[in-house]
Motif scaffolding. Structure first.
Motif, PDB file in Angstrom:
ATOM      1  N   ALA A  41      -7.517   0.716  12.313  1.00  0.00           N
ATOM      2  CA  ALA A  41      -7.121   2.030  11.790  1.00  0.00           C
ATOM      3  C   ALA A  41      -6.288   1.889  10.517  1.00  0.00           C
ATOM      4  O   ALA A  41      -6.505   2.615   9.539  1.00  0.00           O
ATOM      5  N   VAL A  42      -5.345   0.950  10.521  1.00  0.00           N
ATOM      6  CA  VAL A  42      -4.487   0.736   9.353  1.00  0.00           C
ATOM      7  C   VAL A  42      -5.309   0.226   8.179  1.00  0.00           C
ATOM      8  O   VAL A  42      -5.128   0.676   7.036  1.00  0.00           O
ATOM      9  N   ASP A  43      -6.238  -0.677   8.431  1.00  0.00           N
ATOM     10  CA  ASP A  43      -7.097  -1.179   7.351  1.00  0.00           C
ATOM     11  C   ASP A  43      -7.897  -0.040   6.722  1.00  0.00           C
ATOM     12  O   ASP A  43      -8.028   0.036   5.500  1.00  0.00           O
ATOM     13  N   ASP A  44      -8.413   0.841   7.555  1.00  0.00           N
ATOM     14  CA  ASP A  44      -9.154   1.998   7.041  1.00  0.00           C
ATOM     15  C   ASP A  44      -8.253   2.886   6.187  1.00  0.00           C
ATOM     16  O   ASP A  44      -8.633   3.298   5.087  1.00  0.00           O
ATOM     17  N   LEU A  45      -7.057   3.176   6.681  1.00  0.00           N
ATOM     18  CA  LEU A  45      -6.131   4.031   5.932  1.00  0.00           C
ATOM     19  C   LEU A  45      -5.715   3.397   4.609  1.00  0.00           C
ATOM     20  O   LEU A  45      -5.633   4.078   3.584  1.00  0.00           O
ATOM     21  N   THR A  46      -5.427   2.086   4.629  1.00  0.00           N
ATOM     22  CA  THR A  46      -4.987   1.438   3.391  1.00  0.00           C
ATOM     23  C   THR A  46      -6.111   1.325   2.374  1.00  0.00           C
ATOM     24  O   THR A  46      -5.843   1.269   1.171  1.00  0.00           O
ATOM     25  N   LEU A  47      -7.347   1.307   2.829  1.00  0.00           N
ATOM     26  CA  LEU A  47      -8.476   1.356   1.886  1.00  0.00           C
ATOM     27  C   LEU A  47      -8.646   2.760   1.311  1.00  0.00           C
ATOM     28  O   LEU A  47      -8.840   2.936   0.109  1.00  0.00           O
ATOM     29  N   ARG A  48      -8.593   3.758   2.184  1.00  0.00           N
ATOM     30  CA  ARG A  48      -8.789   5.145   1.746  1.00  0.00           C
ATOM     31  C   ARG A  48      -7.656   5.642   0.857  1.00  0.00           C
ATOM     32  O   ARG A  48      -7.882   6.469  -0.028  1.00  0.00           O
ATOM     33  N   PHE A  49      -6.449   5.155   1.098  1.00  0.00           N
ATOM     34  CA  PHE A  49      -5.283   5.640   0.357  1.00  0.00           C
ATOM     35  C   PHE A  49      -4.575   4.493  -0.366  1.00  0.00           C
ATOM     36  O   PHE A  49      -3.347   4.443  -0.422  1.00  0.00           O
ATOM     37  N   ALA A  50      -5.363   3.607  -0.950  1.00  0.00           N
ATOM     38  CA  ALA A  50      -4.824   2.441  -1.666  1.00  0.00           C
ATOM     39  C   ALA A  50      -3.871   2.896  -2.762  1.00  0.00           C
ATOM     40  O   ALA A  50      -4.145   3.849  -3.497  1.00  0.00           O
ATOM     41  N   GLY A  51      -2.728   2.218  -2.835  1.00  0.00           N
ATOM     42  CA  GLY A  51      -1.735   2.531  -3.853  1.00  0.00           C
ATOM     43  C   GLY A  51      -0.854   3.723  -3.523  1.00  0.00           C
ATOM     44  O   GLY A  51       0.002   4.101  -4.325  1.00  0.00           O
ATOM     45  N   ARG A  52      -1.024   4.295  -2.361  1.00  0.00           N
ATOM     46  CA  ARG A  52      -0.248   5.480  -1.959  1.00  0.00           C
ATOM     47  C   ARG A  52       0.773   5.116  -0.889  1.00  0.00           C
ATOM     48  O   ARG A  52       0.737   4.048  -0.305  1.00  0.00           O
ATOM     49  N   MET A  69       0.211  -1.293  -4.891  1.00  0.00           N
ATOM     50  CA  MET A  69       0.749  -1.581  -3.589  1.00  0.00           C
ATOM     51  C   MET A  69       0.700  -0.318  -2.727  1.00  0.00           C
ATOM     52  O   MET A  69       1.029   0.772  -3.173  1.00  0.00           O
ATOM     53  N   THR A  70       0.285  -0.493  -1.498  1.00  0.00           N
ATOM     54  CA  THR A  70       0.258   0.598  -0.530  1.00  0.00           C
ATOM     55  C   THR A  70       1.437   0.403   0.422  1.00  0.00           C
ATOM     56  O   THR A  70       1.597  -0.656   1.002  1.00  0.00           O
ATOM     57  N   GLN A  71       2.255   1.439   0.549  1.00  0.00           N
ATOM     58  CA  GLN A  71       3.432   1.351   1.422  1.00  0.00           C
ATOM     59  C   GLN A  71       3.202   2.156   2.691  1.00  0.00           C
ATOM     60  O   GLN A  71       2.767   3.306   2.636  1.00  0.00           O
ATOM     61  N   LEU A  72       3.510   1.531   3.815  1.00  0.00           N
ATOM     62  CA  LEU A  72       3.415   2.195   5.109  1.00  0.00           C
ATOM     63  C   LEU A  72       4.818   2.472   5.623  1.00  0.00           C
ATOM     64  O   LEU A  72       5.680   1.582   5.623  1.00  0.00           O
ATOM     65  N   TRP A  73       5.021   3.699   6.033  1.00  0.00           N
ATOM     66  CA  TRP A  73       6.298   4.161   6.576  1.00  0.00           C
ATOM     67  C   TRP A  73       6.038   4.559   8.026  1.00  0.00           C
ATOM     68  O   TRP A  73       5.550   5.655   8.307  1.00  0.00           O
ATOM     69  N   TRP A  74       6.308   3.638   8.946  1.00  0.00           N
ATOM     70  CA  TRP A  74       6.090   3.894  10.361  1.00  0.00           C
ATOM     71  C   TRP A  74       7.287   4.652  10.931  1.00  0.00           C
ATOM     72  O   TRP A  74       8.428   4.233  10.760  1.00  0.00           O
ATOM     73  N   VAL A  75       7.030   5.748  11.616  1.00  0.00           N
ATOM     74  CA  VAL A  75       8.079   6.530  12.280  1.00  0.00           C
ATOM     75  C   VAL A  75       7.751   6.564  13.764  1.00  0.00           C
ATOM     76  O   VAL A  75       6.641   6.944  14.158  1.00  0.00           O
ATOM     77  N   ASN A 131      -0.405  -5.485  -0.539  1.00  0.00           N
ATOM     78  CA  ASN A 131      -0.922  -5.622  -1.900  1.00  0.00           C
ATOM     79  C   ASN A 131      -1.992  -6.704  -1.889  1.00  0.00           C
ATOM     80  O   ASN A 131      -2.390  -7.159  -0.817  1.00  0.00           O
ATOM     81  N   GLY A 132      -2.429  -7.130  -3.054  1.00  0.00           N
ATOM     82  CA  GLY A 132      -3.487  -8.127  -3.131  1.00  0.00           C
ATOM     83  C   GLY A 132      -3.147  -9.444  -2.469  1.00  0.00           C
ATOM     84  O   GLY A 132      -4.032 -10.181  -2.038  1.00  0.00           O
TER      85      GLY A 132
END
Length: 192
Positions: free
Chosen positions: A126-137, A1-7, A179-180
């Motif tokens: 942009a978010v899709d790119d980040l979640t692919l590059r940093f999957a699971g982070r 699972m990739t978690q996004l923390w928006w500030v 996640n998936g």
């Protein structure tokens, strides 16, 4: 699972529309900045909009986190000629459009600006790119109220109008995960 923390960036104290206009953030509340920094996962990567109010906020809360280059795709909505105008002046200039712009978010644009759908698509790429590059982070994204609201809509499956109903305070944290099975929305507008 990739978690996004928006500030959401630190306050600007502007009393007018602020979209792509590059105004500074007030970073004087060091106690609050410290609480936000402590609340975020230590091993996260951190990225910000390239507008200085977001970029300097990311620098202030980043600590030892891996700082990614600023991303223009995370900018606030472009309000076109409304940027820098007071709400009353916008309503006087464009009475019908300014009302429908908020009541029927979607394809309506401020003159020479972007629509809700434009911003949603730009940020989603942009978010899709980040979640692919940093999957699971864990990824900390320092951005703007409208940007965060577009992703609340995405993660919750709500309408744009419903997403606009959320309050997003300066230096608040909004969490979501991918996640998936898709997106889930966590805490919205959390003030540590």
């Amino acid at each position: 699972m990739t978690q996004l923390w928006w500030v959401r960036h630190a306050p600007t104290h502007e009393k007018s529309f602020v979209g792509w206009r590059d105004v500074p953030a007030d970073l004087s509340d060091t106690a609050m900045i410290g609480r936000v920094a402590d609340h975020l996962p230590a091993g996260a990567v951190i990225v910000a909009s390239d507008l200085q109010r977001a970029s300097t906020t990311a620098d202030a809360i980043g600590g030892a986190r891996h700082r990614l280059p600023d991303m223009p795709a995370l900018r606030e909505m472009d309000f076109g000629i409304w940027d820098g105008m007071d709400w009353r002046d916008v309503a006087a200039r464009d009475p019908d459009l300014s009302r429908r712009f908020w009541e029927q978010p979607g394809d309506l644009r401020a003159p020479d600006g972007e629509s809700w759908n434009d911003v949603s698509a730009r940020v989603a790429r942009a978010v899709d790119d980040l979640t692919l590059r940093f999957a699971g982070r864990d990824i900390v994204l320092v951005a703007h109220m409208g940007v965060i609201m577009t992703q609340i809509q995405r993660a919750s499956g709500s309408t744009a109008y419903q997403a606009l109903g959320h309050q997003i305070d300066n230096l608040s944290v909004t969490r979501m995960a991918r996640n998936g099975a898709g997106w889930t929305l966590g805490a919205v507008n959390h003030l540590p």
